[in-house]
Enzyme design. Sequence first.
Site, short mmCIF file in Angstrom:
data_model
loop_
_atom_site.label_atom_id
_atom_site.label_comp_id
_atom_site.label_asym_id
_atom_site.label_seq_id
_atom_site.Cartn_x
_atom_site.Cartn_y
_atom_site.Cartn_z
N LEU A 104 -23.83 -6.91 8.31
CA LEU A 104 -22.41 -7.25 8.23
C LEU A 104 -21.70 -6.83 9.51
O LEU A 104 -21.64 -5.64 9.83
CB LEU A 104 -21.77 -6.56 7.02
CG LEU A 104 -22.46 -6.83 5.68
CD1 LEU A 104 -21.72 -6.11 4.56
CD2 LEU A 104 -22.55 -8.33 5.41
N ARG B 251 -9.58 0.48 12.94
CA ARG B 251 -9.46 1.91 13.26
C ARG B 251 -9.96 2.26 14.66
O ARG B 251 -9.72 3.36 15.14
CB ARG B 251 -10.20 2.73 12.18
CG ARG B 251 -9.53 2.68 10.83
CD ARG B 251 -10.45 3.16 9.70
NE ARG B 251 -11.35 2.10 9.23
CZ ARG B 251 -12.24 2.26 8.24
NH1 ARG B 251 -12.36 3.42 7.65
NH2 ARG B 251 -13.00 1.25 7.86
N THR C 66 -16.39 -6.70 2.28
CA THR C 66 -17.85 -6.68 2.50
C THR C 66 -18.59 -7.59 1.50
O THR C 66 -19.62 -8.17 1.84
CB THR C 66 -18.40 -5.25 2.38
OG1 THR C 66 -17.87 -4.63 1.20
CG2 THR C 66 -17.99 -4.39 3.57
N GLY D 59 -17.42 5.55 0.19
CA GLY D 59 -17.46 5.29 -1.23
C GLY D 59 -18.37 6.31 -1.89
O GLY D 59 -19.31 6.81 -1.27
N ASN E 263 -22.00 6.63 -0.66
CA ASN E 263 -22.66 5.37 -0.36
C ASN E 263 -22.61 5.19 1.16
O ASN E 263 -21.54 5.27 1.76
CB ASN E 263 -21.89 4.23 -1.04
CG ASN E 263 -22.32 2.86 -0.53
OD1 ASN E 263 -23.49 2.64 -0.25
ND2 ASN E 263 -21.36 1.95 -0.41
N LYS F 23 -28.31 -3.89 49.86
CA LYS F 23 -28.21 -5.00 48.90
C LYS F 23 -29.20 -6.09 49.26
O LYS F 23 -29.32 -6.45 50.42
CB LYS F 23 -26.79 -5.58 48.92
CG LYS F 23 -26.57 -6.67 47.90
CD LYS F 23 -25.65 -7.78 48.39
CE LYS F 23 -26.36 -8.70 49.36
NZ LYS F 23 -25.57 -9.90 49.72
N GLU G 257 -14.77 3.32 -4.20
CA GLU G 257 -14.31 3.52 -2.82
C GLU G 257 -13.43 4.76 -2.73
O GLU G 257 -12.73 5.11 -3.69
CB GLU G 257 -13.55 2.28 -2.34
CG GLU G 257 -14.44 1.12 -1.99
CD GLU G 257 -15.54 1.52 -1.02
OE1 GLU G 257 -15.23 1.74 0.16
OE2 GLU G 257 -16.71 1.62 -1.43
N GLN H 246 -18.01 -15.65 8.67
CA GLN H 246 -17.00 -15.31 7.68
C GLN H 246 -15.66 -15.57 8.36
O GLN H 246 -15.31 -14.90 9.35
CB GLN H 246 -17.10 -13.81 7.29
CG GLN H 246 -16.14 -13.44 6.18
CD GLN H 246 -16.00 -11.93 5.99
OE1 GLN H 246 -16.17 -11.16 6.93
NE2 GLN H 246 -15.67 -11.52 4.78
N ASN I 115 -23.83 -9.41 57.65
CA ASN I 115 -24.50 -10.54 56.98
C ASN I 115 -23.54 -11.65 56.57
O ASN I 115 -23.98 -12.72 56.18
CB ASN I 115 -25.26 -10.04 55.75
CG ASN I 115 -24.35 -9.39 54.73
OD1 ASN I 115 -23.32 -8.80 55.09
ND2 ASN I 115 -24.70 -9.50 53.47
C1 UD1 Z 1 -18.11 0.65 3.44
C2 UD1 Z 1 -18.36 0.77 1.93
C3 UD1 Z 1 -18.32 2.24 1.55
C4 UD1 Z 1 -19.33 3.03 2.33
C5 UD1 Z 1 -19.14 2.81 3.82
C6 UD1 Z 1 -20.30 3.42 4.56
C7 UD1 Z 1 -17.44 -1.27 0.95
C8 UD1 Z 1 -16.31 -1.86 0.18
N1 UD1 Z 1 -17.36 0.03 1.23
O1 UD1 Z 1 -16.79 1.13 3.67
O2 UD1 Z 1 -18.59 2.38 0.15
O3 UD1 Z 1 -19.20 4.40 2.01
O4 UD1 Z 1 -19.10 1.40 4.14
O5 UD1 Z 1 -20.12 3.39 5.95
O6 UD1 Z 1 -18.39 -1.97 1.24
N2 UD1 Z 1 -17.22 -6.34 7.23
C9 UD1 Z 1 -17.31 -7.72 7.29
N3 UD1 Z 1 -16.36 -8.48 6.68
C10 UD1 Z 1 -15.32 -7.93 5.99
C11 UD1 Z 1 -15.23 -6.52 5.94
C12 UD1 Z 1 -16.21 -5.75 6.54
O7 UD1 Z 1 -18.24 -8.27 7.89
O8 UD1 Z 1 -14.52 -8.69 5.47
C13 UD1 Z 1 -18.27 -5.54 7.90
C14 UD1 Z 1 -17.71 -4.69 9.01
O9 UD1 Z 1 -17.84 -5.35 10.26
C15 UD1 Z 1 -18.58 -3.44 8.96
C16 UD1 Z 1 -19.10 -3.41 7.54
O10 UD1 Z 1 -18.82 -4.65 6.95
O11 UD1 Z 1 -19.67 -3.52 9.84
C17 UD1 Z 1 -18.44 -2.29 6.72
O12 UD1 Z 1 -17.05 -2.52 6.70
P1 UD1 Z 1 -16.03 -1.30 6.81
O13 UD1 Z 1 -14.67 -1.85 6.79
O14 UD1 Z 1 -16.39 -0.43 7.94
O15 UD1 Z 1 -16.32 -0.56 5.44
P2 UD1 Z 1 -16.02 0.97 5.09
O16 UD1 Z 1 -14.59 1.13 4.82
O17 UD1 Z 1 -16.62 1.84 6.10
CA CA Z 2 -17.65 1.56 8.01
#
Ligand code: UD1
Ligand code: CA
Length: 461
Positions: free
Chosen positions: A8, A15, A77, A138, A168, A349, A153, A71, A384
């Site tokens: 993902l 942030r 996620t 989470g 998680n 170079k 979460e 997406q 050169n």
């Molecule tokens: C997520 C988990 C959390 C876990 C944590 C671990 C969820 C809801 N929560 O939270 O339980 O403890 O990771 O690091 O899954 N992304 C997408 N599309 C979206 C949203 C996110 O592709 O719409 C990708 C982001 O690029 C990222 C990953 O999913 O690489 C995780 O997303 P992020 O927003 O960082 O989730 P966390 O809040 O860290």
């Molecule tokens: Ca994350």
Amino acid sequence: MQASAIVLAAGEGTRMRSSLSKVAHQILGVPMVRFVVDSVHAAGIARVVTVVGHHAEAVSAIVSDTEIAHQERRLGTGDAVSRAREAFAGVDGCVVVLAGDVPLIRAETIRTLVDAYESSETACVMLTARFADPDGYGRVVRGPLGRVAAIVEHRDLRPDQGWIDECNVGVYCFDVHELFDRVARLEPANTQGELYLTDVIGMLVADGLEVDAIETAEPEECLGVNTRVQLAHASRIMQRRINLSHMLSGVTMTDPDLAWVSPGVTLARDVVLEPMTFLVGDATVGEGAVIGPSTRIENGKVGSGATVERSVVCDAVIGDRATVGPNAYLRPGTVLAAGSKVGSFVEVKNSTIGEGSKVPHLSYVGDATIGHDTNVGAGSITCNYDGFEKHTTVIGDGAFIGSDTMLVAPVNVGDGAMTGAGSVISKDVPPGALGIERSEQRNIEGFVERREAHGPDERKA
Ligand code: UD1
Ligand code: CA
């Protein structure tokens, strides 16, 4: 059973406060998501689908060896996973799902997760960790018999769940069918209004299926990078991991916290890395070479026994026992043959410097070929560029270029030839000849004495 993976990487990474996608931020010169994909591949999983969205093009380019799913809107996620559905049409077995922001995850851990899945009757095995600071993660909620019941979460935790420290880490192995069936039915029933992949766990359990959790023995490999503070933390851990393995393989690091070595770098035995040394990209360093202090090498090759001190080297080849620096700049296309020397404040170079040849001080050598055992005097320069085009300079074997020679290219200096110090050489110098271009010196006898007698007023007149 053949496993595949979904990475993902569509999130914006708010942030990070960056105009770059979060997963494109680098650790030791390598984008975060690249580490994740490489670990998945190293775990023996060939098929990877990366879900991209924010800065889709840039992220796709980083993981061009994977299949890409899009997406369009960042709905969470769970939604991101559902974007990979088409890629799994007709596919059975298990799929590892992980985020692109866990760059420290090791191949062995992914393998352990898949093995645990395959030897169980579960619909999902997830990876968990206990962190000193579980903020933002989470949490794993377990039922009365201690089995995984759901993931909540951080921001959705009820006050009576705040004590839970089992986190998680966002790395799971799912049954493909159970996964896509559940993500299609997710609801945004949470404080962020997103479709949470984590809700799939509760849904599976509610349907009477089992979910197992494996706790990692090394929580730091599960560090999720959401901020630049975490990026720096992850970089430090990766640096230590890489340096440790090099030191155990026979590399000396005067101060390992001050040596930065990219994962693609190869270091032979008895290499010494002095402090403030950066080795990035595809670089190879031969046995016994000493690099640093204060040196950056990006791609290229350093031969055995060579030394490179306080210099910047980019896409260059440095021969065995060659010496570079202090304060040299070797740019792309530089080839230094064995035993050659490029000294202080010298820039090279797209040039070849032959065996045993020396360019010891204050020179620019560009688009040149220099034979063996030739000496280029201090301050000499290959001119050169004529303002329109680049031209080449060829200097033969055993030649002697006098200090401050300007070699106006295109120009050739033959074997064993010399140039007079201060000459502007714009015509070829035949082998064995002296090329000199210099107006004759005049000495005015008694000048100093006369000047002192006349004083400053008269001088003006
Ligand atoms: C997520 C988990 C959390 C876990 C944590 C671990 C969820 C809801 N929560 O939270 O339980 O403890 O990771 O690091 O899954 N992304 C997408 N599309 C979206 C949203 C996110 O592709 O719409 C990708 C982001 O690029 C990222 C990953 O999913 O690489 C995780 O997303 P992020 O927003 O960082 O989730 P966390 O809040 O860290
Ligand atoms: Ca994350």
